[in-house]
Design a protein around this motif. Structure first.
Motif, mmCIF file in Angstrom:
data_model
loop_
_atom_site.group_PDB
_atom_site.id
_atom_site.type_symbol
_atom_site.label_atom_id
_atom_site.label_comp_id
_atom_site.label_asym_id
_atom_site.label_seq_id
_atom_site.Cartn_x
_atom_site.Cartn_y
_atom_site.Cartn_z
ATOM 1 N N ILE A 103 0.866 -1.177 0.000
ATOM 2 C CA ILE A 103 0.000 0.000 0.000
ATOM 3 C C ILE A 103 0.899 1.222 0.000
ATOM 4 O O ILE A 103 1.804 1.343 0.825
ATOM 5 C CB ILE A 103 -0.932 0.024 1.223
ATOM 6 N N PHE A 104 0.661 2.117 -0.942
ATOM 7 C CA PHE A 104 1.407 3.361 -1.032
ATOM 8 C C PHE A 104 0.504 4.486 -0.554
ATOM 9 O O PHE A 104 -0.617 4.628 -1.023
ATOM 10 C CB PHE A 104 1.847 3.612 -2.478
ATOM 11 N N LEU A 105 1.001 5.280 0.394
ATOM 12 C CA LEU A 105 0.242 6.398 0.942
ATOM 13 C C LEU A 105 0.951 7.697 0.596
ATOM 14 O O LEU A 105 2.145 7.845 0.857
ATOM 15 C CB LEU A 105 0.119 6.279 2.464
ATOM 16 N N LEU A 106 0.203 8.615 0.007
ATOM 17 C CA LEU A 106 0.748 9.915 -0.367
ATOM 18 C C LEU A 106 -0.163 10.999 0.188
ATOM 19 O O LEU A 106 -1.385 10.922 0.041
ATOM 20 C CB LEU A 106 0.840 10.040 -1.888
ATOM 21 N N SER A 107 0.416 12.014 0.802
ATOM 22 C CA SER A 107 -0.371 13.106 1.365
ATOM 23 C C SER A 107 -0.500 14.238 0.351
ATOM 24 O O SER A 107 0.163 14.236 -0.690
ATOM 25 C CB SER A 107 0.287 13.633 2.637
ATOM 26 N N ARG A 108 -1.305 15.222 0.704
ATOM 27 C CA ARG A 108 -1.438 16.380 -0.181
ATOM 28 C C ARG A 108 -0.121 17.140 -0.263
ATOM 29 O O ARG A 108 0.139 17.834 -1.236
ATOM 30 C CB ARG A 108 -2.575 17.286 0.263
ATOM 31 N N PHE A 109 0.730 17.000 0.744
ATOM 32 C CA PHE A 109 2.031 17.643 0.699
ATOM 33 C C PHE A 109 2.940 16.948 -0.313
ATOM 34 O O PHE A 109 3.783 17.582 -0.935
ATOM 35 C CB PHE A 109 2.679 17.655 2.084
ATOM 36 N N ASP A 110 2.786 15.640 -0.486
ATOM 37 C CA ASP A 110 3.537 14.905 -1.505
ATOM 38 C C ASP A 110 3.030 15.226 -2.902
ATOM 39 O O ASP A 110 3.808 15.297 -3.849
ATOM 40 C CB ASP A 110 3.406 13.394 -1.293
ATOM 41 N N LEU A 111 1.727 15.385 -3.026
ATOM 42 C CA LEU A 111 1.085 15.521 -4.335
ATOM 43 C C LEU A 111 0.995 16.959 -4.834
ATOM 44 O O LEU A 111 0.879 17.191 -6.030
ATOM 45 C CB LEU A 111 -0.319 14.913 -4.281
ATOM 46 N N GLY A 112 0.978 17.911 -3.923
ATOM 47 C CA GLY A 112 0.825 19.299 -4.332
ATOM 48 C C GLY A 112 -0.608 19.693 -4.632
ATOM 49 O O GLY A 112 -0.880 20.829 -5.004
ATOM 50 N N VAL A 113 -1.531 18.758 -4.510
ATOM 51 C CA VAL A 113 -2.964 18.992 -4.728
ATOM 52 C C VAL A 113 -3.729 18.182 -3.686
ATOM 53 O O VAL A 113 -3.180 17.260 -3.090
ATOM 54 C CB VAL A 113 -3.424 18.574 -6.154
#
Length: 139
Positions: A113-123
């Motif tokens: 499972i890969f978890l990405l936050s809005r800080f990682d994504l920029g959106v």
């Protein structure tokens, strides 16, 4: 990668904040040389901010998608290609605790499972999830 490519990256403003924090706390560590505990604490904070800024410089794109699948940052600056056929689910995981609320884009392959936050994504995570789903289905 073939065809159109979608990319999500760390916002430059966030990188600037981390660099400024590293510089400010490094200066505080130097200025507090007479207070060992204060200098050590400021030095540790400066080091952590610098390491986080370095990661943003070395791996600014945290997620990209093309016709073959996704490429997700793994570890400090590594990456992993995931074919669309290996992706079981893309969703936004929302958690509320006391007065804070967190959201993560969750990419589930069944094995990882890969978890990405809005800080990682920029959106916002929901925006990235919607774009990924529509890109995957071609609609």
């Amino acid at each position: 990668m073939s065809g159109p490519v979608l990319r999500w990256r760390v916002r430059r403003e966030l990188l600037v904040v981390k660099v400024v924090a590293a510089v400010v706390f490094a200066l505080l560590a130097v200025l507090n040389a007479g207070d060992p505990r204060g200098a050590i604490l400021a030095g540790v904070v400066a080091l952590v901010a610098a390491v986080l800024a370095l990661r943003d410089i070395l791996a600014p794109v945290r997620l990209s998608a093309d016709g073959e699948g996704l490429v997700v940052v793994r570890g400090f600056v590594g990456s992993e290609r995931i074919p669309w056929s290996a992706i079981e689910r893309i969703r936004v995981d929302r958690r509320a605790r006391f007065t804070s609320r967190t959201e993560f884009l969750e990419i589930d392959t069944g094995e990882a499972i890969f978890l990405l936050s809005r800080f990682d994504l920029g959106v916002p995570c929901q925006e990235a999830a919607d774009e990924l789903r529509s890109f995957r289905t071609g609609s």
